[in-house]
Design a protein around this motif. Sequence first.
Motif, mmCIF file in Angstrom:
data_model
loop_
_atom_site.group_PDB
_atom_site.id
_atom_site.type_symbol
_atom_site.label_atom_id
_atom_site.label_comp_id
_atom_site.label_asym_id
_atom_site.label_seq_id
_atom_site.Cartn_x
_atom_site.Cartn_y
_atom_site.Cartn_z
ATOM 1 N N GLY A 7 3.391 5.829 -3.345
ATOM 2 C CA GLY A 7 4.626 6.544 -3.624
ATOM 3 C C GLY A 7 5.491 6.832 -2.425
ATOM 4 O O GLY A 7 6.413 7.649 -2.502
ATOM 5 N N PHE A 8 5.219 6.168 -1.305
ATOM 6 C CA PHE A 8 6.011 6.400 -0.101
ATOM 7 C C PHE A 8 7.152 5.392 -0.038
ATOM 8 O O PHE A 8 7.105 4.412 0.693
ATOM 9 N N GLU A 9 8.174 5.649 -0.807
ATOM 10 C CA GLU A 9 9.314 4.736 -0.842
ATOM 11 C C GLU A 9 10.291 5.009 0.298
ATOM 12 O O GLU A 9 10.875 4.092 0.863
ATOM 13 N N GLY A 10 10.464 6.281 0.633
ATOM 14 C CA GLY A 10 11.435 6.637 1.673
ATOM 15 C C GLY A 10 10.820 6.905 3.024
ATOM 16 O O GLY A 10 11.490 7.416 3.911
ATOM 17 N N GLY A 11 9.569 6.599 3.207
ATOM 18 C CA GLY A 11 8.905 6.853 4.478
ATOM 19 C C GLY A 11 7.648 7.684 4.287
ATOM 20 O O GLY A 11 7.465 8.346 3.259
ATOM 21 N N VAL A 12 6.783 7.658 5.273
ATOM 22 C CA VAL A 12 5.516 8.389 5.231
ATOM 23 C C VAL A 12 5.726 9.782 5.811
ATOM 24 O O VAL A 12 6.363 9.934 6.862
ATOM 25 N N PRO A 13 5.228 10.837 5.168
ATOM 26 C CA PRO A 13 5.358 12.192 5.717
ATOM 27 C C PRO A 13 4.788 12.280 7.126
ATOM 28 O O PRO A 13 3.811 11.595 7.449
ATOM 29 N N PRO A 14 5.366 13.104 7.971
ATOM 30 C CA PRO A 14 4.980 13.140 9.390
ATOM 31 C C PRO A 14 3.497 13.388 9.636
ATOM 32 O O PRO A 14 2.916 12.801 10.545
ATOM 33 N N LEU A 20 0.830 -1.204 0.000
ATOM 34 C CA LEU A 20 0.000 0.000 0.000
ATOM 35 C C LEU A 20 0.863 1.253 0.000
ATOM 36 O O LEU A 20 0.581 2.221 -0.714
ATOM 37 N N LEU A 21 1.923 1.234 0.789
ATOM 38 C CA LEU A 21 2.820 2.386 0.845
ATOM 39 C C LEU A 21 3.511 2.598 -0.492
ATOM 40 O O LEU A 21 3.676 3.734 -0.963
ATOM 41 N N HIS A 22 3.915 1.517 -1.138
ATOM 42 C CA HIS A 22 4.569 1.639 -2.442
ATOM 43 C C HIS A 22 3.596 2.189 -3.487
ATOM 44 O O HIS A 22 3.970 3.013 -4.330
ATOM 45 N N GLU A 23 2.346 1.739 -3.428
ATOM 46 C CA GLU A 23 1.344 2.218 -4.380
ATOM 47 C C GLU A 23 1.121 3.721 -4.257
ATOM 48 O O GLU A 23 0.836 4.392 -5.249
#
Length: 289
Positions: free
Chosen positions: A169-176, A164-167
């Motif tokens: 676009g959160f490859e380097g982490g989720v924004p705060p 889900l995170l990859h879909e």
Amino acid sequence: MGRRLSATLRFEVPLVTRDTRRTARKGGLHMALAPSRPPHIRTQAQTPILQTKRHRNRFAMSVFAREYGDDDVVFESCRSPVYGTRGACASSQPLASEAGLRVLRAGGNAADACVAMAAALNVTEPCSTGLGGDAFCLFYDAGKKQVRCLLGNGASPSGLEADLLHERGFEGGVPPMNALNITVPGAAAAWCDIVRLFGRKEMAEVLAPATELAREGFAVSPITAHVWKGSAHQLVDAQTNGEELLVQEDGANHRAPRAGERFKNPNLAEVFDTLAKEGKEGFYGGWIA
């Protein structure tokens, strides 16, 4: 050290230096010693400053006030220790400490008082803590001489997977500030379990002081008002009932409550009522969920 100290003690008033490294106390005098030079040799940076009441108060200011330094968070204090013979409660908010004392005087123990204070802080310092977060407990049983631990840290949502995170676009982490960072809040379950396992009172009695504060209102403290003001834009931008934690006058824009202003949170009072009547099941499976 003895030679430097004796040289410094020749002064008849407490002294401090701007490049303080060590402190010494003798004969009621408090002074600071700069280890780089004998104290009778002073550079401009080491010029002694008379420790007047105003000067002492400036150094006694809270870390928060020194960090921000704004006019609305000026805090000066020279407090004496507080002693008690029938128990004591301490928190960052006097109203929360009072809630804990009320529960103790009604026959509750430390576990009951801590939950009462946590709930009161949820009302009086909503920008610091509350049911939307987690809670942790270390409880010492004096009779058994045993320390018990309770973890109220919520788990991440079951549907939050790496794909889900990859879909998204959160490859380097989720924004705060992204909602995907939010875990299932564990505080409600922790409060209920603490009272059930370690406490003496019923949940309704423990939550009663906080419920009163939420329903009848309380006077906002200066530091809380300052932090609340700094977070007001997040409540407005969230568009998820954030205005319930703000004030609106005569159709003007929503704002944070000011220091000394009375603020009520009736919806939070209803949440406390549900938690008291239905327990944690009512929080995680009822209308609140």
